[in-house]
Design a protein around this motif. Sequence first.
Motif, PDB file in Angstrom:
ATOM      1  N   THR A 148       2.793  11.359   3.814  1.00 43.09           N
ATOM      2  CA  THR A 148       2.600  12.807   3.804  1.00 43.09           C
ATOM      3  C   THR A 148       3.926  13.533   4.036  1.00 43.09           C
ATOM      4  N   MET A 171      -1.431   7.383   3.086  1.00 43.01           N
ATOM      5  CA  MET A 171      -0.553   8.224   2.263  1.00 43.01           C
ATOM      6  C   MET A 171       0.752   8.547   2.998  1.00 43.01           C
ATOM      7  N   ASP A 200      -6.489   8.033   2.748  1.00 44.33           N
ATOM      8  CA  ASP A 200      -5.916   9.221   3.396  1.00 44.33           C
ATOM      9  C   ASP A 200      -4.880   8.819   4.446  1.00 44.33           C
TER      10      ASP A 200
END
Length: 514
Positions: free
Chosen positions: A319, A317, A314
Amino acid sequence: MSIKDKNILILGTGQIGFAVFEELNRLDCKKIVLHSYSEQEVLLLKEKVHLIKRDKTNVEYVFGDIYDSIETIKSQNDIINTNLYKICKQKGIDIIIDCINTAAVLGEQLASWNKEIKKNSIPSKELNTYEKVNNFIITLKETYSACNIDKYIKVSTTGLGGMGFNMGYTHGDAKSFYLSEDILGKLHIAGAFHQLLWALNRTSGYDISVIIPSACIGWQDVKIDPLPPFKKTESSKNISIEEINKRIVEHDIKDQIRITQVYLGENNSYSREEVALLTQLNQMEFVSKQRVAKIVIEELKSKSNNFNLLNAMDISMITPSYKDFYLRNLLINKMDYQNSFLEVESLVTNNLGRDVAIDIMELFIVKQLLNNSLENIHKCLEYGDLKLQQKIKQFFETNPIYRNYFLSLGFSILLDDEIWVASNFGEKTDYIDYRSENITFLLNKVLETVTFFKRENTTFDYNHYFVDIINSNNISVGELLGMIYSFEGKGREVYYNKDLKNKSDIYTKKYIFS
């Protein structure tokens, strides 16, 4: 998370699974259910548990193949027949700790498949190992929801003990051009499994963790045993004896050689010197099963554990950013300019799937009924079925190009009293539902979504953006459908509260045309 009042299922009770049980046993959990593959393993497990079990801990036992599906899972009926679902339902499981060495179990099954690939031949069309992985993830997803599971933790593997392709020997690989089929199988399965669990964790309502030791794990037993059977694999010094021009002397092997061995991961045994090599600094090194078990318990108690692989995925990443969103708007404006030269709006291509295409085309007619303003929703809801159908047919009479557009995509158009089809349609057809019942359903769905996003106390970070869409004098079907999907829990994140989420569930279509 408090775990004292929880029913915990430990899948796989080998080294790691039993070490996790030992940690939980000290915490006086409500119930611990221990799973093994076979009934014989359960009998041996009971003997071990009897030596350490505390009186306050209720321990139960189950056995069976968790990857037991023999066909691809396609429906809820397939799910309820799986061992995982039956165990969780019957035992009232709250938490699943999965210590099965999936990469090894399914990787071995994949070995023959990889062998066929390396020979450039076509693999057999039986239920392959990837389908088994997919079956398990689907089963876990549905079981998690149906049985109200709070948490799933997977203790997994790197496949090569955290080492690279240069370290194949750690799993018995020869020094050859290829990694062996066994190692390739483990790496394939581990990668697919982790990626699928990551996707499941990013689905609203699921709390998934993956804990991965990146070293040799041990140990289980140190014993004096006969030499284990060896695999007839080629080494870098493999030769054909018949080709050597030397006298061949044969010797009978009479005595059974016994040596001190330790049983490490995957139930393989190793000699003293092999252990010294394998666990040396800068080689594969060593992580104790007790430490892995403690980290699993820490992960149960807190979501901030640094050892959860999915947290790292997470964090790493790339984003979306504000600048990216600005460029996205420039792209849409450019498409709007190009489309201004055409007679039809740019609605669908089918490349997001037939269901999305249907959603867009059904919402498109709602846009026409609203006369491009969301302020007209209540007015439209006051129309009776007859008036709704009149206005829909009137739109297509005035704009026949849209009828041709939709029919040319292979859809039929379903109305209250008739169905429009292309002249070359087959026996089966996907349909756009313009019946008054469905249009009323969509109007209510739009009203519910708009009402939510207009609330001042909504928790969406970019609520002003959604309010701008609502107040626009030119409805964008794509923007509006995106808001509906987000409200239904289909977005990147779920921001609305549980009560609203459950309330939106009533907008699931309950009827189909046959």
